[in-house]
Write an enzyme that holds these catalytic residues in place. Structure first.
Site, PDB file in Angstrom:
ATOM      1  N   HIS A  72       0.837  -1.203   0.000  1.00  0.00           N
ATOM      2  CA  HIS A  72       0.000   0.000   0.000  1.00  0.00           C
ATOM      3  C   HIS A  72       0.872   1.254   0.000  1.00  0.00           C
ATOM      4  CE1 HIS A  72      -3.972  -1.867   1.656  1.00  0.00           C
ATOM      5  NE2 HIS A  72      -3.499  -2.507   0.615  1.00  0.00           N
ATOM      6  N   TYR A 201      -8.786   5.256   8.119  1.00  0.00           N
ATOM      7  CA  TYR A 201      -8.859   5.622   9.539  1.00  0.00           C
ATOM      8  C   TYR A 201      -9.891   6.740   9.632  1.00  0.00           C
ATOM      9  CZ  TYR A 201      -4.414   3.148  10.341  1.00  0.00           C
ATOM     10  OH  TYR A 201      -3.424   2.201  10.438  1.00  0.00           O
ATOM     11  N   PRO A 293      -3.046   0.435  19.014  1.00  0.00           N
ATOM     12  CA  PRO A 293      -2.837  -0.065  17.652  1.00  0.00           C
ATOM     13  C   PRO A 293      -3.055   0.964  16.539  1.00  0.00           C
ATOM     14  CG  PRO A 293      -4.881  -0.924  18.580  1.00  0.00           C
ATOM     15  CD  PRO A 293      -4.186  -0.194  19.682  1.00  0.00           C
ATOM     16  N   LYS A 297       2.020   0.053  15.097  1.00  0.00           N
ATOM     17  CA  LYS A 297       3.451   0.034  15.435  1.00  0.00           C
ATOM     18  C   LYS A 297       3.884  -1.152  16.297  1.00  0.00           C
ATOM     19  CE  LYS A 297       4.687   3.550  13.184  1.00  0.00           C
ATOM     20  NZ  LYS A 297       4.698   2.971  11.851  1.00  0.00           N
ATOM     21  N   TYR A 385       4.319   6.803   9.786  1.00  0.00           N
ATOM     22  CA  TYR A 385       3.489   5.631   9.473  1.00  0.00           C
ATOM     23  C   TYR A 385       4.301   4.558   8.756  1.00  0.00           C
ATOM     24  CZ  TYR A 385      -0.657   2.891   8.579  1.00  0.00           C
ATOM     25  OH  TYR A 385      -1.566   1.865   8.573  1.00  0.00           O
TER      26      TYR A 385
HETATM   27  P1  RFL Z   1       3.244 -11.444  21.776  1.00  0.00           P
HETATM   28  O1  RFL Z   1       2.753 -11.554  20.409  1.00  0.00           O
HETATM   29  O2  RFL Z   1       2.302 -11.119  22.858  1.00  0.00           O
HETATM   30  O3  RFL Z   1       3.972 -12.826  22.100  1.00  0.00           O
HETATM   31  C1  RFL Z   1       4.387 -13.185  23.397  1.00  0.00           C
HETATM   32  C2  RFL Z   1       4.384 -14.674  23.509  1.00  0.00           C
HETATM   33  O4  RFL Z   1       4.825 -15.051  24.808  1.00  0.00           O
HETATM   34  C3  RFL Z   1       3.968 -16.044  25.330  1.00  0.00           C
HETATM   35  N1  RFL Z   1       4.027 -16.009  26.808  1.00  0.00           N
HETATM   36  C4  RFL Z   1       4.814 -16.832  27.528  1.00  0.00           C
HETATM   37  N2  RFL Z   1       5.639 -17.815  27.180  1.00  0.00           N
HETATM   38  C5  RFL Z   1       6.292 -18.479  28.163  1.00  0.00           C
HETATM   39  N3  RFL Z   1       6.097 -18.190  29.485  1.00  0.00           N
HETATM   40  C6  RFL Z   1       5.275 -17.223  29.879  1.00  0.00           C
HETATM   41  N4  RFL Z   1       5.079 -16.951  31.184  1.00  0.00           N
HETATM   42  C7  RFL Z   1       4.572 -16.495  28.883  1.00  0.00           C
HETATM   43  N5  RFL Z   1       3.683 -15.478  28.919  1.00  0.00           N
HETATM   44  C8  RFL Z   1       3.366 -15.199  27.648  1.00  0.00           C
HETATM   45  C9  RFL Z   1       2.610 -15.704  24.779  1.00  0.00           C
HETATM   46  O5  RFL Z   1       1.727 -16.830  24.791  1.00  0.00           O
HETATM   47  C10 RFL Z   1       2.978 -15.256  23.375  1.00  0.00           C
HETATM   48  O6  RFL Z   1       2.973 -16.317  22.442  1.00  0.00           O
HETATM   49  O7  RFL Z   1       4.453 -10.371  21.888  1.00  0.00           O
HETATM   50  P2  RFL Z   1       5.594  -9.967  20.836  1.00  0.00           P
HETATM   51  O8  RFL Z   1       6.237 -11.195  20.272  1.00  0.00           O
HETATM   52  O9  RFL Z   1       6.411  -8.948  21.526  1.00  0.00           O
HETATM   53  O10 RFL Z   1       4.842  -9.318  19.597  1.00  0.00           O
HETATM   54  C11 RFL Z   1       4.213  -8.092  19.740  1.00  0.00           C
HETATM   55  C12 RFL Z   1       2.933  -8.052  18.928  1.00  0.00           C
HETATM   56  O11 RFL Z   1       2.194  -9.234  19.101  1.00  0.00           O
HETATM   57  C13 RFL Z   1       2.075  -6.862  19.354  1.00  0.00           C
HETATM   58  O12 RFL Z   1       2.860  -5.692  19.489  1.00  0.00           O
HETATM   59  C14 RFL Z   1       0.957  -6.519  18.413  1.00  0.00           C
HETATM   60  O13 RFL Z   1       0.178  -7.609  18.060  1.00  0.00           O
HETATM   61  C15 RFL Z   1       0.116  -5.472  19.122  1.00  0.00           C
HETATM   62  N6  RFL Z   1      -1.246  -5.483  18.663  1.00  0.00           N
HETATM   63  C16 RFL Z   1      -1.495  -4.887  17.496  1.00  0.00           C
HETATM   64  N7  RFL Z   1      -0.478  -4.250  16.852  1.00  0.00           N
HETATM   65  C17 RFL Z   1      -0.707  -3.666  15.683  1.00  0.00           C
HETATM   66  O14 RFL Z   1       0.244  -3.105  15.102  1.00  0.00           O
HETATM   67  N8  RFL Z   1      -1.973  -3.688  15.142  1.00  0.00           N
HETATM   68  C18 RFL Z   1      -3.040  -4.322  15.771  1.00  0.00           C
HETATM   69  O15 RFL Z   1      -4.132  -4.362  15.272  1.00  0.00           O
HETATM   70  C19 RFL Z   1      -2.813  -4.955  16.999  1.00  0.00           C
HETATM   71  N9  RFL Z   1      -3.821  -5.588  17.659  1.00  0.00           N
HETATM   72  C20 RFL Z   1      -2.266  -6.133  19.408  1.00  0.00           C
HETATM   73  C21 RFL Z   1      -3.555  -6.191  18.861  1.00  0.00           C
HETATM   74  C22 RFL Z   1      -2.033  -6.714  20.662  1.00  0.00           C
HETATM   75  C23 RFL Z   1      -3.042  -7.326  21.392  1.00  0.00           C
HETATM   76  N10 RFL Z   1      -2.750  -7.841  22.705  1.00  0.00           N
HETATM   77  C24 RFL Z   1      -1.371  -8.054  23.122  1.00  0.00           C
HETATM   78  C25 RFL Z   1      -3.639  -7.939  23.752  1.00  0.00           C
HETATM   79  C26 RFL Z   1      -4.578  -6.830  19.545  1.00  0.00           C
HETATM   80  C27 RFL Z   1      -4.341  -7.417  20.804  1.00  0.00           C
HETATM   81  C28 RFL Z   1      -5.473  -8.116  21.467  1.00  0.00           C
HETATM   82  C1  PHB Z   2      -5.172  -4.461  11.252  1.00  0.00           C
HETATM   83  O1  PHB Z   2      -5.324  -4.747  10.052  1.00  0.00           O
HETATM   84  O2  PHB Z   2      -5.438  -5.286  12.144  1.00  0.00           O
HETATM   85  C2  PHB Z   2      -4.699  -3.126  11.617  1.00  0.00           C
HETATM   86  C3  PHB Z   2      -4.265  -2.251  10.644  1.00  0.00           C
HETATM   87  C4  PHB Z   2      -3.831  -0.991  10.998  1.00  0.00           C
HETATM   88  C5  PHB Z   2      -3.831  -0.612  12.313  1.00  0.00           C
HETATM   89  C6  PHB Z   2      -4.248  -1.488  13.287  1.00  0.00           C
HETATM   90  C7  PHB Z   2      -4.686  -2.753  12.944  1.00  0.00           C
HETATM   91  O3  PHB Z   2      -3.422   0.637  12.642  1.00  0.00           O
END
Ligand code: RFL
Ligand code: PHB
Length: 390
Positions: A72, A201, A293, A297, A385
């Site tokens: 994109h 957005y 989110p 980032k 971004y």
């Molecule tokens: P993760 O992906 O949370 O992975 C951590 C892993 O550690 C495991 N874990 C353990 N393992 C061993 N012992 C323990 N005691 C443990 N406790 C936990 C977990 O099961 C998991 O597999 O962290 P990581 O690798 O740092 O990656 C970061 C990303 O996942 C995160 O920044 C993003 O997904 C944030 N986030 C979003 N970011 C976006 O850019 N766009 C989004 O739409 C978006 N939606 C989200 C999200 C994060 C969410 N969380 C954490 C609640 C939506 C949600 C629901």
């Molecule tokens: C998503 O596709 O899940 C998404 C995309 C952009 C964002 C957050 C989430 O800023």
């Protein structure tokens, strides 16, 4: 059991680190609390910065991402029933973002790790970190009623916000900053074509909405919701109605709806723990910091932490030089705070804050109108971004 690097958590941060260390000939074992299916079932981020794409390419993991990911060159801002495009590509001298879901990134990493024969332990219970303030750290866990112990040189805490790694650090050694936002995001995944070719957005008096996608046949939509809302309160019809209300009329008209295949609510927070290193424990990704989110980032910051940490560990093992690991925390935090700032700003600009009323809404509308009309302001948005330099 012994390894060089014990990696706690098999999310994107842990798996990326494992892959980069494996490529450099450094032994690592990944220890994860959940099952592989559970990890893959979490629907999270969707937008990759060029730096994250480059990292996956360097790891030899670009094939599916380039075949299936969507490049994109712009995003849209919805405001006052209008829709304006921010030309990311044009404003940043040719940079883009790639829409490729976190689930797919994780799947590619898991498969590569398995194909390389690199060890991962899933469904590890009661994971505990020991002696990382000395020269001989250990990790223990239970599995099937049996206690296991792993000796290592360093521990990488990649276990997310609720993980055990950060919590193992004495609170006197840790400084935290936090902002909890007074709303959440209700997200829906559906097997429907995206409403537009690029993300939208949308700022609306009823609350924020985001139109995103996973492919040309799968859409991801979000609406701002109350913190105490429950997914059960939101039927699919109620979700689609509310989303339509928050989009400009042309977009609302074009929206194709269908049954949700996933629906979840996530709270929004900004959080930073400093420093990101304690003796031989290094934190990376959500274990150290959380962003709302809105700027997409979270996953990208996890990838940049991993680049810094793996560079530092490679320097340590290959050149016997501790300079990289000594500078790790400071180097990460400089970039982290810029992403925290951008995510907070974009969140503040796009959401309804109950306490600011009509005055707040009018200020947001004026700022968005300024943003889309000003080259300087839209360049600042675009640069952030697509991702600030590593
Ligand atoms: P993760 O992906 O949370 O992975 C951590 C892993 O550690 C495991 N874990 C353990 N393992 C061993 N012992 C323990 N005691 C443990 N406790 C936990 C977990 O099961 C998991 O597999 O962290 P990581 O690798 O740092 O990656 C970061 C990303 O996942 C995160 O920044 C993003 O997904 C944030 N986030 C979003 N970011 C976006 O850019 N766009 C989004 O739409 C978006 N939606 C989200 C999200 C994060 C969410 N969380 C954490 C609640 C939506 C949600 C629901
Ligand atoms: C998503 O596709 O899940 C998404 C995309 C952009 C964002 C957050 C989430 O800023």
């Amino acid at each position: 059991m012994r390894t060089q690097v014990a990696i706690i958590g098999a999310g994107p941060a842990g798996l990326l680190l494992g892959q980069r260390l494996h490529q450099a000939g450094i032994d690592a074992i990944v220890i994860e609390r959940r099952s592989p299916d559970y990890v893959l079932g979490r629907i999270r981020a969707g937008v990759l910065e060029q730096g994250t794409v480059d990292l996956l390419d360097e790891l030899g993991l670009g094939r599916r991402m380039h075949a299936e990911g969507l490049v994109h060159g712009g995003i849209n801002l919805g405001h006052r029933n209008l829709r304006d495009r921010v030309d990311l590509h044009g404003l940043t001298g040719g940079k883009n973002v790639t829409v490729y879901g976190q689930t797919e990134v994780t799947r590619d990493l898991m498969e590569a790790r398995q194909a390389a024969g690199a060890p991962s332990i899933y469904e590890a219970e009661q994971v505990a970190l020991h002696d990382f303030d000395g020269a001989a750290p250990r990790v223990t866990w239970r599995q099937g009623g049996v206690e296991h112990e792993l000796h290592c040189d360093v521990i990488a805490g990649c276990d997310g916000f609720h993980g055990v790694s950060r919590q193992s650090v004495p609170s006197s050694a840790l400084h935290t900053c936090e902002r909890v936002y007074p709303f959440g995001w209700l997200g829906v995944l559906s097997e429907t074509p995206p409403v537009a070719g690029e993300l939208i957005y949308s700022n609306h008096a009823r609350g924020f909405a985001l139109c995103s996608m996973r492919s040309l046949t799968r859409s991801r939509y979000y609406i701002q919701c109350a913190l105490d809302d429950h997914v059960e309160q939101w039927s699919d019809d109620a979700f689609w109605d509310e989303l339509r209300h928050r989009l400009d009329p042309e977009t609302a008209e074009a929206l194709v709806t269908g049954p949700s295949i996933e629906k979840s609510i996530a709270p929004l927070r900004s959080f930073v723990a400093e420093p990101m290193r304690f003796g031989r424990l290094f934190l990376a990704g959500d274990a150290a910091h959380i962003v709302p989110p809105t700027g997409a980032k979270g996953l990208n910051l996890a990838a940049s932490d991993v680049r810094y940490l793996s560079d530092a560990l490679i320097r340590y093992y290959r050149d016997n030089d501790a300079g990289g690991i000594d500078g790790y925390s400071e180097r990460c935090l400089a970039r982290v705070w810029k992403a925290v700032r951008f995510s907070w700003w974009f969140t503040s600009l796009m959401h309804r804050f109950p306490e600011t009323g009509e005055f707040g809404q009018k200020l947001q509308e004026a700022e968005i109108a300024y943003l889309v009309g000003s080259n300087a302001a839209s360049t600042a948005l675009a640069e952030n971004y697509v991702g600030l330099p590593l």
